[in-house]
Design a protein around this motif. Structure first.
Motif, PDB file in Angstrom:
ATOM      1  N   VAL A  31      11.754 -32.474 -86.810  1.00 50.93           N
ATOM      2  CA  VAL A  31      12.924 -31.598 -87.312  1.00 50.93           C
ATOM      3  C   VAL A  31      14.222 -32.085 -87.131  1.00 50.93           C
ATOM      4  N   GLU A  32      14.767 -32.131 -88.234  1.00 58.18           N
ATOM      5  CA  GLU A  32      16.411 -32.995 -88.226  1.00 58.18           C
ATOM      6  C   GLU A  32      17.351 -31.454 -88.364  1.00 58.18           C
ATOM      7  N   SER A  33      18.258 -31.616 -87.600  1.00 58.13           N
ATOM      8  CA  SER A  33      19.529 -30.560 -87.647  1.00 58.13           C
ATOM      9  C   SER A  33      20.786 -31.162 -87.470  1.00 58.13           C
ATOM     10  N   GLY A  34      21.919 -30.625 -87.758  1.00 59.25           N
ATOM     11  CA  GLY A  34      23.289 -31.113 -87.382  1.00 59.25           C
ATOM     12  C   GLY A  34      23.891 -31.474 -88.604  1.00 59.25           C
ATOM     13  N   GLY A  35      23.342 -31.525 -89.713  1.00 57.01           N
ATOM     14  CA  GLY A  35      24.205 -32.192 -90.735  1.00 57.01           C
ATOM     15  C   GLY A  35      25.476 -30.981 -91.355  1.00 57.01           C
ATOM     16  N   LEU A  85      29.537 -30.680 -93.635  1.00 56.58           N
ATOM     17  CA  LEU A  85      30.307 -31.330 -94.387  1.00 56.58           C
ATOM     18  C   LEU A  85      31.612 -31.517 -93.418  1.00 56.58           C
ATOM     19  N   VAL A  86      32.165 -32.686 -93.600  1.00 54.71           N
ATOM     20  CA  VAL A  86      33.321 -33.282 -92.526  1.00 54.71           C
ATOM     21  C   VAL A  86      34.143 -34.006 -93.357  1.00 54.71           C
ATOM     22  N   GLU A  87      35.392 -34.074 -92.994  1.00 56.42           N
ATOM     23  CA  GLU A  87      36.355 -34.893 -93.526  1.00 56.42           C
ATOM     24  C   GLU A  87      36.414 -36.323 -93.025  1.00 56.42           C
ATOM     25  N   ALA A  88      36.831 -37.244 -93.764  1.00 53.92           N
ATOM     26  CA  ALA A  88      36.877 -38.607 -93.294  1.00 53.92           C
ATOM     27  C   ALA A  88      37.349 -38.995 -91.939  1.00 53.92           C
ATOM     28  N   GLY A  89      36.853 -39.779 -91.007  1.00 58.10           N
ATOM     29  CA  GLY A  89      37.267 -39.742 -89.632  1.00 58.10           C
ATOM     30  C   GLY A  89      36.654 -38.840 -88.702  1.00 58.10           C
ATOM     31  N   GLY A  90      35.994 -37.674 -89.340  1.00 56.36           N
ATOM     32  CA  GLY A  90      35.581 -36.899 -88.289  1.00 56.36           C
ATOM     33  C   GLY A  90      34.202 -37.301 -87.802  1.00 56.36           C
ATOM     34  N   SER A  91      33.375 -36.206 -87.079  1.00 54.93           N
ATOM     35  CA  SER A  91      32.269 -36.588 -86.265  1.00 54.93           C
ATOM     36  C   SER A  91      31.223 -35.874 -86.460  1.00 54.93           C
ATOM     37  N   LEU A  92      30.049 -35.980 -86.524  1.00 56.17           N
ATOM     38  CA  LEU A  92      28.936 -35.045 -86.680  1.00 56.17           C
ATOM     39  C   LEU A  92      27.681 -35.641 -85.589  1.00 56.17           C
ATOM     40  N   ARG A  93      26.954 -34.709 -85.252  1.00 59.01           N
ATOM     41  CA  ARG A  93      25.832 -35.162 -84.410  1.00 59.01           C
ATOM     42  C   ARG A  93      24.684 -34.587 -84.781  1.00 59.01           C
ATOM     43  N   LEU A  94      23.919 -35.525 -85.415  1.00 57.76           N
ATOM     44  CA  LEU A  94      22.480 -35.177 -85.652  1.00 57.76           C
ATOM     45  C   LEU A  94      21.480 -35.181 -84.754  1.00 57.76           C
ATOM     46  N   SER A  95      20.450 -34.340 -84.734  1.00 57.29           N
ATOM     47  CA  SER A  95      19.351 -34.249 -83.728  1.00 57.29           C
ATOM     48  C   SER A  95      17.978 -34.018 -84.352  1.00 57.29           C
ATOM     49  N   CYS A  96      17.104 -34.638 -83.903  1.00 60.71           N
ATOM     50  CA  CYS A  96      15.582 -34.722 -84.391  1.00 60.71           C
ATOM     51  C   CYS A  96      14.682 -34.110 -83.221  1.00 60.71           C
ATOM     52  N   VAL A  97      13.989 -33.289 -83.425  1.00 65.42           N
ATOM     53  CA  VAL A  97      13.122 -32.688 -82.470  1.00 65.42           C
ATOM     54  C   VAL A  97      11.674 -33.137 -82.854  1.00 65.42           C
ATOM     55  N   ALA A  98      10.907 -33.742 -81.795  1.00 65.72           N
ATOM     56  CA  ALA A  98       9.775 -34.208 -82.221  1.00 65.72           C
ATOM     57  C   ALA A  98       8.590 -33.335 -81.330  1.00 65.72           C
ATOM     58  N   SER A  99       7.529 -33.088 -81.987  1.00 67.06           N
ATOM     59  CA  SER A  99       6.592 -32.440 -81.533  1.00 67.06           C
ATOM     60  C   SER A  99       5.161 -33.133 -81.704  1.00 67.06           C
TER      61      SER A  99
END
Length: 123
Positions: A4-8, A10-24
């Motif tokens: 299950v992914e999360s963290g997506g 909308l961000v401006e160019a130059g910005g940051s995001l952190r995606l997560s992937c929870v496994a089970s």
């Protein structure tokens, strides 16, 4: 086996995001986790992967120095930290799992997939 992914978002160019992937549903440290991305009408491209048994990481050239993949074994989670984002990073991002210690850049070697999370980088 479930991812299950999360963290997506909308961000401006130059910005940051952190995606997560929870496994089970599987023994976390015996697997390799990959991140892929896809834009409409194009192939699903490999971005990065991590071999969970020893922490070995790999990146496609266009994200080296900007993206960092890591794992939290206690939480059965893999993160993709994305910095200095560019409009061309816009895509749906998927995490995928395969057993063993090899990282492949082809989606066909990964049998298990998450549902994807949208990342949009505005210029």
């Amino acid at each position: 086996v479930q991812l299950v992914e999360s963290g997506g978002g909308l961000v401006e160019a130059g910005g940051s995001l952190r995606l997560s992937c929870v496994a089970s549903g599987f023994t976390f440290e015996q697997y390799t986790i990959g991140w892929f991305r896809q834009t409409p009408g194009k192939e699903r491209d490999w971005v990065s992967c991590i071999v969970l048994s020893d922490g070995t990481t790999h990146y496609r050239d266009s994200v080296k120095g900007r993206f960092t993949i890591s794992s939290d074994d206690f939480k059965n989670t893999v993160h993709l930290e994305m910095n200095s984002l560019k409009p061309e990073d816009t895509a749906v991002y998927y995490c995928a799992a395969r057993g063993g210690r090899l990282c492949y850049s082809s989606r066909h070697y990964f049998p298990t997939w998450g549902q994807g999370t949208q990342v949009t980088v505005s210029s």
